[in-house]
Enzyme design. Structure first.
Site: not given
Lengths: 472, 566
Positions: B538-540
């Site tokens: 999850d790049h967040r």
């Protein structure tokens, strides 16, 4: 030219218009109601539903008094004072329209008398006695109604009238021709017959009140047959010649008399057309169909989002109670409520004698829609109450969807049928099935019992009739 | 004395006129309870009809090819005198069952307790060596089913009168993640079941009552059979009245999983006021289940539907299954022959969650390779030794250990993003989810406390979980609380893939088939066994550089598994 402005302007003060105006005012908006006539109420109150019912009441009492002679009570031949009859009717109108004016005042609805036409998307010009007045608005509700359809071949003559003219009750003709066997024509025929006119009805279709089911209308036809001079089905009028001694009418069709017939009065009641073409709706950008209707969505909104339309002008059925229901929706939507006009059904009533009423689907419609339906029919010949009032010609008929036994329609013919149909409408809206209606206890002896019995007939459990073929 | 008992076709669902495809017993056979008598084949499945009684088959009333429906006679069984309690109990039951069929005066048409039968049969059985102990009526309640509340019952597997063993499945529930069976907490006879398919249950809800036979004889029933008999009756009555109201606000099937749909021809009815209310809130009445008489939709139904819709996670509301509806319907049959096959239940469930995760999470996949030459040698060398202890030593158990080591080094990988999107919840536990392919679809059981378990323990537990998954015995709890998930396609093939993060995880490790490759060691090429890894994250929460460091770290751990204990 003075200018007026309101949040909501209602064009037309019939049942649709005045209810829209009052509802909008009750919801806190400032409202202007435009009406071309001096009194509020539109066709319904002034020259429609209400005066006709006042006269039908008179007719009913005359007829019933006459019927009583067979039961040992003879009132003798009635003495008619046509002026007083007219006064009574006018009094009824006055009372109601006066009441409306008072209610408008109480709600601070400003009424503007005059003929209103759109001059822009937010602007109506009202003309009265040559004076023009501009009324601007944030929202408009078009409730401009409908008008009588004219037959082009009818000559200009005082003796040829439409429903408005007939309600004026100028005098009682000896021989009266009613062109159109619909509700309006037959109601007026009922009045004039009771007052002494000999009636001929001419209808192009093969049954009177073509929208209703044949079996229902048959009862009416049979009842009036002996009382009217002539009922000419599948026949039309081709020519009317106005002579001094009478109106000579030429017929054509299945039951057309060979020679022209002479009448003293002709009522033309072949239908009504919407007034969409009379208000310059295009100047506001509102689309009007070729036939004069204005289309709306289910929130009564026209193609112009801040302009609404209700009542006869938006389509069939052209009935006051439909307009009233629509009027509330329009006013409430303007007030920000997410309301929609989505009734399951709208009742129709012919206040003839006997009355004919129906609601929901007719058998014709059910067949067209391919619905597998069942019928529960209770003949009033088995109703103690109907026999007691010596009016056993009627019946109550309910239609049920065989899939789930829910009531999908009903028709009643007989005295008070117009009142009795209300229950069936409620049953449809509430999703009642045959059992629900059959198990709802109705007072005895009433005509309303016949609704229960009809449901029981459908279920095969009615014990007020000879034994039925077993259903279950 | 001997009693002839009729064994009839039990409730076999809606099916009627079902083909008998096999008769498993012959006249004279001695059978015990639950022995198969005949095999039926419906359009859905074949099923064995078990014997409800023990005894000797006296006559067989059906043959192969017959069509049978619920209540049809299958066999007559003579219960021998010597038969145990069980047999006589069920014997009397079935006798009563048959009388209950024609709704006789027998007021209590759902007997099932030995006591009642005793009473009904009078002296005839009073001499029977009844009960080594007494029996009592026990409520059956929903056990801990994880966090799930208002879980839908999709199958009721038993009915009043059924004999069940402890852990036999009573009902089947469906959560967002999977279906699970609720096992019987006792052995005994089902007295009543107060739930039906479509009901919603939560932990602690009573779903029925059961007559449990005690071994202890302290409350022997011999003295007061009447009292004993009336007791469960009373309870039955209350259990009908106090039917556990589903805790969920909204009764119909959860729209998140499977939108409630009326079958064709089903009539929706809502009165004008209800229609207005629905319009105001934009509630589609065709999706609202009516609780009123004759399924009429009441105002309350619309209100709870709206509440339910509002409480649904936004992500599912505006993504998920909604999207395909916008696509035009295509008639594929015009291109050639086709066959329609509906998705399995699990596939339907996972399609919604996968779609949601795919839409919700900005995915990036980092590919890397780990040198597992030594690891594999070590594993192979230990294989036999492990087998002696009954452990099937798989590479996955080692990889889990290595992964935990990396999670410890990179705590953000062991986290979830809070609903506000602004807080990271770091987990101090190390639970690894393992995607398991089952015939019905993909499920992800979670192995707990991987950091505290030995490789042997992990290997054993992995085996158990996979079996549980294939037997559909996983509970919601078994599938919750992961730190990170591993999806291994190594057994099948491929060089890399892009797994979808299993929300609320923030990363998933995909494993492809390991391959011996020439690897440059500075002087020459050496054959090394390389494991391809695909890490989706999850790049967040995780930056690319951190992800690259993570796979490098993990490779290091795998290259020399000894590092994990450092």
């Amino acid at each position: 030219m003075s200018n007026l402005h309101a949040q909501v302007v209602v064009l037309g003060s019939g049942p649709g218009g005045y209810n829209a105006a009052f509802r909008a005012a009750d919801l806190g908006m400032d409202v202007i109601l435009i009406e071309k006539y001096a009194s509020l109420g539109g066709v319904c109150l002034n020259v429609g539903c209400i005066p006709s019912k006042a006269l039908l009441h008179t007719a009913k009492v005359i007829d019933e008094a006459e019927e009583m002679s067979a039961h040992g009570v003879d009132f003798g031949k009635p003495k008619l004072d046509i002026d007083k009859i007219r006064d009574y009717k006018d009094g009824v109108i006055k009372q109601l329209t006066g009441g409306l004016a008072g209610m408008a005042k109480g709600r601070k609805v400003k009424t503007v008398q005059g003929y209103g036409k759109f001059t822009g998307a937010n602007e109506i010009e009202v003309e009265h006695d040559g004076k023009k007045q501009k009324v601007t608005f944030d929202h408009a509700i078009i409730a401009a109604g409908s008008r009588v359809v004219d037959l082009p071949f009818l000559p200009e003559d005082d003796r040829i009238v439409d429903s408005t003219g007939a309600l004026e009750l100028r005098d009682i003709p000896k021989h009266m021709l009613v062109i159109g066997g619909g509700i309006i024509g037959l109601e007026m025929a009922t009045v004039y017959r009771a007052l002494g006119a000999k009636i001929t009805v001419v209808e192009m279709a093969d049954q009177l009140i073509p929208a209703a089911d044949k079996d229902v209308v048959k009862v009416l036809e049979k009842f009036i047959k002996g009382k009217y001079e002539n009922i000419l089905m599948e026949t039309s009028v081709t020519k009317v010649e106005a002579k001094k001694d009478g109106l000579y009418v030429t017929f054509e069709g299945k039951n057309a008399p060979e020679k022209p017939q002479k009448f003293d009065m002709i009522l033309s009641a072949v239908g009504r057309r919407p007034n969409g073409d009379l208000i310059d709706a295009d100047k506001a950008g509102v689309e009007v169909t070729e036939r004069g209707f204005i289309n709306t969505d289910k929130q009564m909104r026209t193609n112009v989002p801040h302009i609404y339309a209700i009542g006869d002008i938006v389509g069939q059925p052209m009935l006051a109670h439909k307009a009233t229901a629509e009027s509330h929706v329009a006013a409430e939507v303007i007030a920000g409520k997410k309301h929609y006009f989505d009734p399951l059904t709208i009742p129709s009533v012919a206040y003839t004698d006997p009355e004919v009423s129906w609601v929901g689907l007719t058998e014709k419609e059910a067949k067209e829609q391919g619905i597998d339906y069942g019928v529960g029919k209770f003949p009033w010949a088995a109703s103690g109450r109907a026999i007691g009032v010596d009016r056993k010609e009627g019946f109550t008929k309910l239609l049920f969807d065989k899939k789930n036994n829910r009531v999908i329609g009903g028709a009643i013919v007989g005295v008070n049928a117009g009142e009795l149909i209300a229950e069936v409408g409620l049953a449809i809206e509430m999703g009642c099935d045959a059992e629900d209606i059959g198990l709802t206890i109705h007072a005895h002896p009433t005509l309303s019992e016949s609704v229960t019995f009809a449901a029981e007939v459908y279920e095969g459990v009615c014990t007020d009739l000879p034994p039925q073929r077993k259903k279950k | 004395m001997a009693n002839l008992t009729e064994v009839k076709v039990p409730d076999i669902g809606d099916a009627s006129g079902v083909d008998v495809i096999e008769v498993l017993v012959s006249v004279g056979d001695e059978i015990s309870v639950d022995d198969g008598l005949i095999v039926l084949e419906t359009d859905k499945a074949t099923m064995e009809v078990p014997a409800s009684d023990a005894g000797v088959v006296k006559s067989i009333e059906v043959k192969v090819g017959d069509k049978v429906s619920e209540g049809d006679l299958i066999v007559k069984i003579e219960a021998s005198e010597s038969s145990n309690d069980d047999a006589s109990d069920s014997d009397s039951e079935s006798t009563e069952d048959s009388s209950a069929d024609d709704s006789s005066e027998n007021g209590d048409s759902q007997p099932s307790s030995a006591e009642e039968s005793t009473e009904d049969k009078g002296e005839q059985k009073s001499s029977k060596p009844k009960s080594s102990g007494g029996s009592r009526s026990e409520p059956i309640t929903i056990p801990d089913i994880g966090d799930s509340e208002g879980v839908e019952v999709i199958e009721v597997s038993v009915k009043a009168g059924d004999e069940v063993e402890q852990d036999d499945s009573l009902i089947v529930l469906e959560t967002e993640k999977a279906t699970m069976e609720v096992p019987s907490p006792f052995a005994g006879t089902v007295e009543s079941m107060s739930v039906k398919v479509g009901d919603k249950v939560s932990q602690g809800d009573q779903i029925g009552t059961m007559k449990v036979t005690d071994d202890a004889g302290d409350d022997s029933s011999e003295d007061d059979p009447k009292e004993q008999a009336s007791e469960p009756k009373a309870e039955k009555e209350t259990s009908v009245k106090d039917q556990p109201m589903p805790k969920s606000e909204y009764k119909p099937a959860p729209v998140t999983v499977e939108p409630f749909e009326r079958s064709e021809g089903d009539v929706i009815h809502a009165s004008p006021a209800v229609r207005r209310l629905a319009r105001e809130f934009g509630a589609d009445l065709s999706k609202v289940k009516g609780s009123g008489r004759k399924n009429r939709i009441m105002k309350e139904d619309v209100q709870s539907y709206i509440k339910f819709e509002l409480s649904r996670p936004k992500a599912t509301a505006n993504s998920g299954a909604g999207a395909p509806a916008d696509l035009p319907e295509i008639d594929f049959s015009k291109f050639g022959e086709i066959e329609e096959k509906s998705l399995s239940r699990i596939q339907k469930i996972s399609s919604v969650t996968l779609q949601r995760n795919w839409n919700l999470i900005p995915h990036v996949t980092q590919h890397d390779e780990a040198d597992i030459t030594e690891l594999d040698e070590f594993r192979k060398s230990m294989k036999e030794e492990a087998a002696k202890e009954g452990v099937r030593l798989t590479p996955l158990a080692f990889i889990m250990k290595a992964l935990v080591a990396s999670l410890k080094a990179f705590p953000t990988f062991n986290s979830s993003l809070a609903a506000d999107g602004e807080t990271l919840i770091l987990k101090k536990y190390f639970n690894i989810g393992v995607a398991v392919d089952t015939p019905d679809g993909l499920v992800v059981p979670v192995i707990r406390d991987v950091d505290k378990k030995s490789v042997y323990e992990l290997a054993t537990e992995l085996g158990e979980m996979s079996e549980k998954a294939r037997d559909k015995k996983l509970t919601a709890k078994d599938m919750q609380g992961s730190s990170m998930t591993i999806s291994s396609l190594g057994g099948i093939g491929g060089t890399s893939f892009t797994p979808i993060v299993n929300w609320p995880d923030v990363a998933i490790l995909g494993l492809s088939r390991n391959q011996v490759k020439p690897v440059w060691n500075g002087k020459d090429f050496e054959p090394r066994m390389m494991l391809p890894m695909s890490l989706s994250y999850d790049h967040r929460v995780i930056d690319g550089a951190v992800a690259a460091r993570f796979t490098v770290h993990l490779s290091k751990m795998l290259a020399d598994i000894r590092r994990t204990i450092l």
